[in-house]
Design a protein around this motif. Structure first.
Motif: not given
Ligand SMILES: Nc1nc2c(ncn2[C@@H]2O[C@H](COP(=O)(O)OP(=O)(O)OP(=O)(O)O)[C@@H](O)[C@H]2O)c(=O)[nH]1
Length: 122
Positions: A43-60
């Protein structure tokens, strides 16, 4: 999704769009129900450069991927972050198809077979 005979699948969601993470869970369910039983899932959570507009928490995302025994990585296609990692981990987890590798693990030489003399009718 075409998965017949697949050894691995990489499913990508967008960390800035919660709905893409929900959709991903449906794909995982589909894979688990109809995909090859031993398929390796990353599973790849892409666009991790956009942390300011993150909606999915990495922990979750990590908790979820752990629960389904999948590889998890956050990536940025834009900034070339963690692009190789899922492929490397997949290659580690895919079982070898060769149960009897050549002794010594040094490979073997393919030799040209001597060609049979051609028969001639006269
Ligand atoms: N900031 C950022 N933008 C990205 C990244 N990956 C892709 N994009 C941008 O996201 C947009 C959509 O990229 P696509 O490759 O078309 O992905 P898609 O899945 O077809 O489109 P969406 O789901 O709508 O994002 C484009 O503008 C890309 O430049 C990333 O890692 N970081």
């Amino acid at each position: 999704m075409y998965h017949r005979g697949s050894a691995a699948a990489i499913i990508v969601y967008d960390i800035t769009k919660e709905e893409t993470f929900s959709t991903l869970k449906n794909w995982v369910t589909e894979l688990r129900q109809h995909g090859p039983p031993s398929i390796v899932v990353a599973i790849a959570g892409n666009k991790c450069d956009l942390i300011d507009v993150r909606e999915v928490m990495e922990r979750d995302a990590k908790d979820y991927t752990d629960s389904i025994h999948a590889i998890f990585v956050e990536t940025s296609a834009k900034n070339a972050i963690n692009i190789n990692e899922p492929f490397i981990e997949i290659s580690r987890r895919i079982p070898s198809t060769d149960a009897n590798p050549p002794s010594g693990g040094k490979g073997f030489k393919l030799l040209r077979q001597p060609s049979k003399p051609k028969r001639s009718c006269c």
